[in-house]
Design a protein around this motif. Structure first.
Motif, PDB file in Angstrom:
ATOM      1  N   TRP A  10       0.925  -1.140  -0.171  1.00  0.00           N
ATOM      2  CA  TRP A  10       0.093  -0.107   0.002  1.00  0.00           C
ATOM      3  C   TRP A  10       0.883   1.144   0.031  1.00  0.00           C
ATOM      4  O   TRP A  10       2.067   1.213   0.275  1.00  0.00           O
ATOM      5  CB  TRP A  10      -1.116  -0.133   1.217  1.00  0.00           C
ATOM      6  CG  TRP A  10      -0.223  -0.225   2.275  1.00  0.00           C
ATOM      7  CD1 TRP A  10       0.413   0.597   3.298  1.00  0.00           C
ATOM      8  CD2 TRP A  10       0.012  -1.404   3.152  1.00  0.00           C
ATOM      9  NE1 TRP A  10       0.929   0.311   4.483  1.00  0.00           N
ATOM     10  CE2 TRP A  10       0.913  -1.019   4.271  1.00  0.00           C
ATOM     11  CE3 TRP A  10      -0.214  -2.638   2.930  1.00  0.00           C
ATOM     12  CZ2 TRP A  10       1.272  -2.167   5.070  1.00  0.00           C
ATOM     13  CZ3 TRP A  10       0.518  -3.630   3.985  1.00  0.00           C
ATOM     14  CH2 TRP A  10       0.852  -3.345   4.830  1.00  0.00           C
ATOM     15  N   ARG A  11       0.323   2.377  -0.458  1.00  0.00           N
ATOM     16  CA  ARG A  11       1.104   3.378  -0.427  1.00  0.00           C
ATOM     17  C   ARG A  11       1.192   4.414   0.742  1.00  0.00           C
ATOM     18  O   ARG A  11       0.222   4.091   1.685  1.00  0.00           O
ATOM     19  CB  ARG A  11       0.621   4.391  -1.798  1.00  0.00           C
ATOM     20  CG  ARG A  11      -0.442   5.704  -1.330  1.00  0.00           C
ATOM     21  CD  ARG A  11      -1.151   5.944  -2.077  1.00  0.00           C
ATOM     22  NE  ARG A  11      -2.547   5.976  -1.814  1.00  0.00           N
ATOM     23  CZ  ARG A  11      -3.276   6.827  -0.995  1.00  0.00           C
ATOM     24  NH1 ARG A  11      -2.632   7.893  -0.959  1.00  0.00           N
ATOM     25  NH2 ARG A  11      -4.302   6.626  -0.693  1.00  0.00           N
ATOM     26  N   PRO A  13       0.571   7.048   3.309  1.00  0.00           N
ATOM     27  CA  PRO A  13      -0.421   8.175   3.262  1.00  0.00           C
ATOM     28  C   PRO A  13       0.456   9.465   3.751  1.00  0.00           C
ATOM     29  O   PRO A  13      -0.427  10.364   3.512  1.00  0.00           O
ATOM     30  CB  PRO A  13      -1.370   7.856   4.315  1.00  0.00           C
ATOM     31  CG  PRO A  13      -0.557   6.969   5.219  1.00  0.00           C
ATOM     32  CD  PRO A  13       0.510   6.428   4.540  1.00  0.00           C
ATOM     33  N   LYS A  51      -4.360   0.393  21.270  1.00  0.00           N
ATOM     34  CA  LYS A  51      -4.793   0.325  20.196  1.00  0.00           C
ATOM     35  C   LYS A  51      -4.100   0.472  18.732  1.00  0.00           C
ATOM     36  O   LYS A  51      -4.462   0.127  17.695  1.00  0.00           O
ATOM     37  CB  LYS A  51      -6.182   1.521  20.026  1.00  0.00           C
ATOM     38  CG  LYS A  51      -7.136   1.550  20.866  1.00  0.00           C
ATOM     39  CD  LYS A  51      -8.323   0.311  20.906  1.00  0.00           C
ATOM     40  CE  LYS A  51      -9.351   0.473  21.960  1.00  0.00           C
ATOM     41  NZ  LYS A  51     -10.524  -0.401  21.711  1.00  0.00           N
ATOM     42  N   THR A  67       3.661  -3.667  11.689  1.00  0.00           N
ATOM     43  CA  THR A  67       2.767  -3.660  10.663  1.00  0.00           C
ATOM     44  C   THR A  67       2.568  -2.325   9.788  1.00  0.00           C
ATOM     45  O   THR A  67       2.749  -2.286   8.401  1.00  0.00           O
ATOM     46  CB  THR A  67       1.402  -4.080  11.032  1.00  0.00           C
ATOM     47  OG1 THR A  67       1.512  -5.076  11.913  1.00  0.00           O
ATOM     48  CG2 THR A  67       0.286  -4.678   9.906  1.00  0.00           C
ATOM     49  N   VAL A  92      -2.737  13.026  12.304  1.00  0.00           N
ATOM     50  CA  VAL A  92      -2.840  11.914  13.039  1.00  0.00           C
ATOM     51  C   VAL A  92      -4.324  11.624  13.132  1.00  0.00           C
ATOM     52  O   VAL A  92      -4.974  10.665  13.122  1.00  0.00           O
ATOM     53  CB  VAL A  92      -2.342  11.850  14.511  1.00  0.00           C
ATOM     54  CG1 VAL A  92      -2.731  10.745  15.025  1.00  0.00           C
ATOM     55  CG2 VAL A  92      -0.670  12.068  14.349  1.00  0.00           C
ATOM     56  N   PRO A 106      -7.382  -0.386  10.698  1.00  0.00           N
ATOM     57  CA  PRO A 106      -9.191   0.066  10.346  1.00  0.00           C
ATOM     58  C   PRO A 106      -9.192   1.424  10.754  1.00  0.00           C
ATOM     59  O   PRO A 106      -8.509   2.090  11.548  1.00  0.00           O
ATOM     60  CB  PRO A 106      -9.492  -0.713  11.583  1.00  0.00           C
ATOM     61  CG  PRO A 106      -8.360  -1.812  11.949  1.00  0.00           C
ATOM     62  CD  PRO A 106      -7.146  -1.091  11.572  1.00  0.00           C
ATOM     63  N   VAL A 110     -10.421   4.307  17.616  1.00  0.00           N
ATOM     64  CA  VAL A 110     -10.695   5.290  18.634  1.00  0.00           C
ATOM     65  C   VAL A 110     -11.440   6.442  18.066  1.00  0.00           C
ATOM     66  O   VAL A 110     -11.622   6.827  17.084  1.00  0.00           O
ATOM     67  CB  VAL A 110      -9.428   6.026  19.539  1.00  0.00           C
ATOM     68  CG1 VAL A 110      -8.761   4.937  20.393  1.00  0.00           C
ATOM     69  CG2 VAL A 110      -8.313   6.382  18.341  1.00  0.00           C
TER      70      VAL A 110
HETATM   71  C1  HEC Z   1      -3.706  -3.337  12.353  1.00  0.00           C
HETATM   72  C2  HEC Z   1      -2.507  -2.289  12.159  1.00  0.00           C
HETATM   73  C3  HEC Z   1      -2.682  -0.921  12.510  1.00  0.00           C
HETATM   74  C4  HEC Z   1      -3.095  -0.178  13.829  1.00  0.00           C
HETATM   75  C5  HEC Z   1      -3.699  -1.140  14.875  1.00  0.00           C
HETATM   76  C6  HEC Z   1      -2.819   1.041  13.616  1.00  0.00           C
HETATM   77  N1  HEC Z   1      -2.317   1.321  12.344  1.00  0.00           N
HETATM   78 FE1  HEC Z   1      -1.853   3.251  11.727  1.00  0.00          FE
HETATM   79  N2  HEC Z   1      -0.874   2.295  10.156  1.00  0.00           N
HETATM   80  C7  HEC Z   1      -0.989   1.136   9.806  1.00  0.00           C
HETATM   81  C8  HEC Z   1      -0.442   0.946   8.383  1.00  0.00           C
HETATM   82  C9  HEC Z   1      -0.371  -0.217   7.637  1.00  0.00           C
HETATM   83  C10 HEC Z   1      -0.202   2.174   7.945  1.00  0.00           C
HETATM   84  C11 HEC Z   1       0.289   2.754   6.473  1.00  0.00           C
HETATM   85  C12 HEC Z   1      -1.129   2.858   5.696  1.00  0.00           C
HETATM   86  C13 HEC Z   1      -0.693   3.328   4.299  1.00  0.00           C
HETATM   87  O1  HEC Z   1       0.339   3.247   3.830  1.00  0.00           O
HETATM   88  O2  HEC Z   1      -1.796   3.643   3.619  1.00  0.00           O
HETATM   89  C14 HEC Z   1      -0.539   3.082   8.995  1.00  0.00           C
HETATM   90  C15 HEC Z   1      -0.318   4.467   8.930  1.00  0.00           C
HETATM   91  C16 HEC Z   1      -0.562   5.359  10.056  1.00  0.00           C
HETATM   92  C17 HEC Z   1      -0.215   6.613  10.180  1.00  0.00           C
HETATM   93  C18 HEC Z   1       0.401   7.550   8.899  1.00  0.00           C
HETATM   94  C19 HEC Z   1       1.824   7.358   8.975  1.00  0.00           C
HETATM   95  C20 HEC Z   1       2.369   7.803   7.659  1.00  0.00           C
HETATM   96  O3  HEC Z   1       3.724   7.409   7.349  1.00  0.00           O
HETATM   97  O4  HEC Z   1       2.152   8.451   6.883  1.00  0.00           O
HETATM   98  C21 HEC Z   1      -0.593   7.240  11.157  1.00  0.00           C
HETATM   99  C22 HEC Z   1      -0.060   8.559  11.761  1.00  0.00           C
HETATM  100  C23 HEC Z   1      -0.971   6.332  12.010  1.00  0.00           C
HETATM  101  N3  HEC Z   1      -0.978   5.256  11.147  1.00  0.00           N
HETATM  102  C24 HEC Z   1      -1.445   6.279  13.300  1.00  0.00           C
HETATM  103  C25 HEC Z   1      -1.979   5.366  13.937  1.00  0.00           C
HETATM  104  C26 HEC Z   1      -3.015   5.656  15.263  1.00  0.00           C
HETATM  105  C27 HEC Z   1      -2.893   6.932  16.002  1.00  0.00           C
HETATM  106  C28 HEC Z   1      -3.321   4.086  15.309  1.00  0.00           C
HETATM  107  C29 HEC Z   1      -4.294   3.871  16.636  1.00  0.00           C
HETATM  108  C30 HEC Z   1      -5.433   4.588  16.846  1.00  0.00           C
HETATM  109  C31 HEC Z   1      -3.195   3.476  14.514  1.00  0.00           C
HETATM  110  N4  HEC Z   1      -2.267   3.942  13.410  1.00  0.00           N
HETATM  111  C32 HEC Z   1      -3.257   2.164  14.546  1.00  0.00           C
HETATM  112  C33 HEC Z   1      -1.247   0.038  10.524  1.00  0.00           C
HETATM  113  C34 HEC Z   1      -2.116   0.212  11.719  1.00  0.00           C
END
Ligand code: HEC
Length: 243
Positions: A10-11, A13, A51, A67, A92, A106, A110
Motif C-alpha cells: 500500500w502507498r 499516506p 489500540k 505492521t 494523525v 482500521p 478510537v
Molecule cells: C492493524 C495495524 C494498525 C493499527 C492497529 C494502527 N495502524 Fe496506523 N497504520 C497502519 C498501516 C499499515 C499504515 C500505513 C497505511 C498506508 O500506507 O496507507 C498506518 C499509517 C498510520 C499513520 C500515517 C503514517 C505515515 O507514514 O503516513 C499514522 C499517523 C497512524 N497510522 C496512526 C495510527 C494510530 C494513532 C493508531 C491507533 C488509533 C493506528 N495508527 C493503528 C497500521 C495500523
C-alpha cells in the motif's frame, strides 16, 4: 512495476496526510482534531499503546509494532519543517478517521474525545527525542518483569500484557515434565498466541479471552513466543524450564 510497489502493498499516506493537515491548519479548522489544551495526554498514551502500538513503533510510547510505519520516522520531516504539534495532530486525527482503505489500518479505532486524546499524544511525542516525563511516564505499567509463571497441577498460565504492549506478563516459566495444559489470558484486544518452540504446543491467536493448548513436555529448556508477525521480535518471548 516500480520497486516501491514490490516493497509495499500500500502507498504511504504521509504525502496525502500532510496535505490534509496543511489544509486544516491553513483554514484554521483544527477544531475537529480537538484543542491540545483540553486533551488528556495520559488517556491518549494509554489508548495509543492499547489500540495503535501493536502496529506502530513510537519510542516515547515504548511501542514496537511493525505492521505500519514507524511514527517517529513518519513525522521526522514534519518536525524539521516546523509543522508544530497542531499540524501533526491534524494529520494523525485525519489518519484515525480516514486511513487508506487498502491498508490494514482500521478506521475509527478510537472515536470522539478518545481520538482527540490519541492524536494529541502522538503529536506531542512523535519524532521528539527524550522520554515521557511526569504523569505520562507512569501512564502505562511496565510489563514483562513479573515473577516467573509456575505450572500447578499441570496447568501453566502465561498472560499477554493487558495494556497492549507486545510482551508477556511473565517472561520466564517453570513446569515439570509430563502432560501440560497451557493457557494465555489476553485482555488487551491485540491478537496474540503462545507457541512453545520445538513442540507442537501452540494456542490459537485470540484478541480477548483465554487461548488454550495442551501437550506433553520433556525435560529441558524451551522458548515460548507469540507467532503473530513482529511480536516475537518486539519482545513477546520467554523461557520455559522443564524439570
Ligand atoms: C492493524 C495495524 C494498525 C493499527 C492497529 C494502527 N495502524 Fe496506523 N497504520 C497502519 C498501516 C499499515 C499504515 C500505513 C497505511 C498506508 O500506507 O496507507 C498506518 C499509517 C498510520 C499513520 C500515517 C503514517 C505515515 O507514514 O503516513 C499514522 C499517523 C497512524 N497510522 C496512526 C495510527 C494510530 C494513532 C493508531 C491507533 C488509533 C493506528 N495508527 C493503528 C497500521 C495500523
Amino acid at each position: 512495476m516500480s520497486e516501491q510497489r514490490l516493497k509495499r502493498r500500500w502507498r504511504s499516506p504521509l504525502t496525502t496526510g500532510l496535505a490534509l493537515g496543511a489544509l486544516l491548519v491553513a483554514s484554521g479548522c483544527t477544531n475537529n482534531s480537538g484543542s491540545a489544551d483540553s486533551a488528556n495526554l495520559v488517556n491518549g498514551k494509554q489508548l495509543f499503546v492499547q489500540k495503535c502500538g501493536a502496529c506502530h513503533v513510537m519510542a516515547r510510547a515504548g511501542s514496537k509494532g511493525v505492521t505500519g510505519p514507524n511514527l517517529d520516522e513518519a513525522f521526522y520531516a514534519a518536525r524539521r519543517e516546523n509543522w508544530g504539534d497542531d499540524g501533526i495532530r491534524g494529520v494523525v486525527y485525519g489518519q484515525i478517521r480516514y486511513p487508506n482503505q487498502n491498508a490494514p489500518m482500521p478506521a475509527d479505532l478510537v472515536t470522539g474525545k478518545d481520538a482527540t486524546d490519541v492524536a494529541a499524544y502522538v503529536s506531542t511525542v512523535a519524532a521528539k527525542p527524550g522520554k515521557d516525563a511526569g504523569l505520562l511516564a507512569s501512564a502505562v505499567a511496565p510489563a514483562g518483569g513479573g515473577k516467573p509463571a509456575v505450572a500447578k497441577n499441570g496447568l501453566l498460565s502465561i498472560s499477554a500484557d493487558p495494556n497492549g504492549q507486545l510482551l508477556y506478563v511473565e517472561s520466564a516459566a517453570t513446569a515439570t515434565a509430563g502432560p501440560l495444559k497451557l493457557e494465555m489470558p489476553n485482555k488487551s484486544g491485540v491478537p496474540h498466541n503462545i507457541v512453545i518452540e520445538t513442540t507442537p504446543i501452540e494456542t490459537p491467536v485470540i484478541k480477548n479471552g483465554v487461548a488454550k493448548a495442551s501437550g506433553t513436555l520433556k525435560a529441558g529448556k524451551f522458548v515460548y513466543f507469540c507467532s503473530v508477525p513482529g511480536h516475537r521480535e518486539a519482545g513477546m518471548v520467554g523461557e520455559l524450564s522443564v524439570r
